[in-house]
Write an enzyme that holds these catalytic residues in place. Structure first.
Site, PDB file in Angstrom:
ATOM      1  N   HIS A 196       1.519   0.224 -13.193  1.00  0.00           N
ATOM      2  CA  HIS A 196       2.255  -1.023 -13.452  1.00  0.00           C
ATOM      3  C   HIS A 196       3.753  -0.711 -13.407  1.00  0.00           C
ATOM      4  O   HIS A 196       4.201   0.287 -13.982  1.00  0.00           O
ATOM      5  CB  HIS A 196       1.864  -1.589 -14.819  1.00  0.00           C
ATOM      6  CG  HIS A 196       2.490  -2.912 -15.087  1.00  0.00           C
ATOM      7  ND1 HIS A 196       1.989  -4.085 -14.572  1.00  0.00           N
ATOM      8  CD2 HIS A 196       3.617  -3.253 -15.765  1.00  0.00           C
ATOM      9  CE1 HIS A 196       2.765  -5.095 -14.937  1.00  0.00           C
ATOM     10  NE2 HIS A 196       3.762  -4.614 -15.671  1.00  0.00           N
TER      11      HIS A 196
ATOM     12  N   GLY B 269       0.782  -1.239   0.000  1.00  0.00           N
ATOM     13  CA  GLY B 269       0.000   0.000   0.000  1.00  0.00           C
ATOM     14  C   GLY B 269       0.809   1.280   0.000  1.00  0.00           C
ATOM     15  O   GLY B 269       0.287   2.336   0.369  1.00  0.00           O
TER      16      GLY B 269
ATOM     17  N   GLU C  68       7.044   5.708  -8.798  1.00  0.00           N
ATOM     18  CA  GLU C  68       5.593   5.568  -8.600  1.00  0.00           C
ATOM     19  C   GLU C  68       5.094   6.565  -7.559  1.00  0.00           C
ATOM     20  O   GLU C  68       4.106   7.266  -7.779  1.00  0.00           O
ATOM     21  CB  GLU C  68       5.263   4.141  -8.147  1.00  0.00           C
ATOM     22  CG  GLU C  68       5.552   3.110  -9.200  1.00  0.00           C
ATOM     23  CD  GLU C  68       5.163   1.705  -8.766  1.00  0.00           C
ATOM     24  OE1 GLU C  68       4.742   0.936  -9.638  1.00  0.00           O
ATOM     25  OE2 GLU C  68       5.274   1.374  -7.567  1.00  0.00           O
TER      26      GLU C  68
ATOM     27  N   ASP D  50      -3.300  -5.006 -17.859  1.00  0.00           N
ATOM     28  CA  ASP D  50      -2.260  -4.052 -18.277  1.00  0.00           C
ATOM     29  C   ASP D  50      -2.400  -3.593 -19.727  1.00  0.00           C
ATOM     30  O   ASP D  50      -1.415  -3.490 -20.462  1.00  0.00           O
ATOM     31  CB  ASP D  50      -0.857  -4.691 -18.100  1.00  0.00           C
ATOM     32  CG  ASP D  50      -0.635  -5.205 -16.694  1.00  0.00           C
ATOM     33  OD1 ASP D  50      -1.145  -4.567 -15.758  1.00  0.00           O
ATOM     34  OD2 ASP D  50       0.039  -6.234 -16.536  1.00  0.00           O
TER      35      ASP D  50
HETATM   36  C1  GRF Z   1       3.541  -1.307  -7.452  1.00  0.00           C
HETATM   37  O1  GRF Z   1       4.807  -1.586  -7.942  1.00  0.00           O
HETATM   38  C2  GRF Z   1       2.551  -1.181  -8.583  1.00  0.00           C
HETATM   39  O2  GRF Z   1       3.120  -0.716  -9.761  1.00  0.00           O
HETATM   40  C3  GRF Z   1       2.090  -2.601  -8.779  1.00  0.00           C
HETATM   41  O3  GRF Z   1       2.079  -3.155  -7.482  1.00  0.00           O
HETATM   42  C4  GRF Z   1       2.985  -2.453  -6.629  1.00  0.00           C
HETATM   43  C5  GRF Z   1       2.212  -1.999  -5.440  1.00  0.00           C
HETATM   44  O4  GRF Z   1       3.036  -1.531  -4.413  1.00  0.00           O
HETATM   45  N1  GRF Z   1       0.849  -2.651  -9.497  1.00  0.00           N
HETATM   46  P1  GRF Z   1       2.368  -0.884  -3.122  1.00  0.00           P
HETATM   47  O5  GRF Z   1       1.416  -1.917  -2.532  1.00  0.00           O
HETATM   48  O6  GRF Z   1       1.661   0.356  -3.543  1.00  0.00           O
HETATM   49  O7  GRF Z   1       3.502  -0.602  -2.182  1.00  0.00           O
END
Ligand code: GRF
Length: 190
Positions: free
Chosen positions: A105, A14, A175, A146
């Site tokens: 992703h 999360g 991210e 995706d």
């Molecule tokens: C991220 O790398 C996202 O791109 C993928 O799952 C991961 C989630 O990480 N879909 P988190 O749970 O937000 O730390």
């Protein structure tokens, strides 16, 4: 004007969900109303408790019989943000929220995407490929894994000594830096 109500769906740690919740705190135009997870041991639950955001665990049964979708609609959810959510969305949900579901992703789609390509599988495949650049993709969600329209991508370098864990850390940094702002802009542009 808080008429944009976001539900975040997450299955794991999360970190992205937390970044979005923090970023949108106090935003006059939108708010995270609920976090939903299929995983009762997901780290995202502790984060929600700390952040004071409502969270709910649902079962495979809830998912299959449409009660998760009904719950989203009953709460007046206008946008769905997938943040490390591992199940494919049913067509009924995609159709109920046309162009209103977004996903992140951890690779430069269309590379290293599709069924089975999540978490470490992605970064291990990048390592094996010998690619010197990877990154992350934020895209609209359709009925395939995706596959929807790409909204945003950001890149980072892969150096020869990087392990899959190192790559994961670099991508996660990207991210957390970009997902919250891209979500906000996407919602404002709807
Ligand atoms: C991220 O790398 C996202 O791109 C993928 O799952 C991961 C989630 O990480 N879909 P988190 O749970 O937000 O730390």
């Amino acid at each position: 004007m808080e008429n944009n109500r976001i539900a975040i769906l997450a299955s794991g740690s999360g970190s992205n969900a937390e970044a979005i919740i923090q970023f949108l705190k106090g935003d006059p135009d939108m708010r995270v109303s609920i976090v939903l997870t299929n995983n009762p041991t997901a780290g995202v639950l502790a984060r929600c408790e700390r952040l004071g955001v409502e969270a709910r665990v649902f079962s495979r049964e809830d998912w299959k019989n449409g009660s998760v979708l009904k719950d989203l609609q009953a709460r007046g959810i206008t946008h769905i943000v997938l943040a490390g959510f591992l199940w494919l969305l049913p067509p009924t949900m995609v159709q109920a929220y046309p162009n209103r579901i977004v996903n992140i992703h951890p690779s430069l789609l269309p590379k290293f995407g599709g069924k089975g390509m999540y978490g470490h599988h992605v970064h291990e495949a990048v390592r094996k490929s010998g690619d010197t650049i990877t990154g992350m993709t934020i895209h609209l969600v359709n009925e395939k894994f995706d596959d929807g329209k790409v909204l945003f991508q950001a890149t980072c370098e892969v150096s020869p000594s990087d392990t899959p864990d190192d790559i994961a850390r670099k991508v996660n940094k990207l991210e957390l830096r970009h997902y919250p702002e891209v979500v906000r802009q996407w919602i404002l542009s709807r």
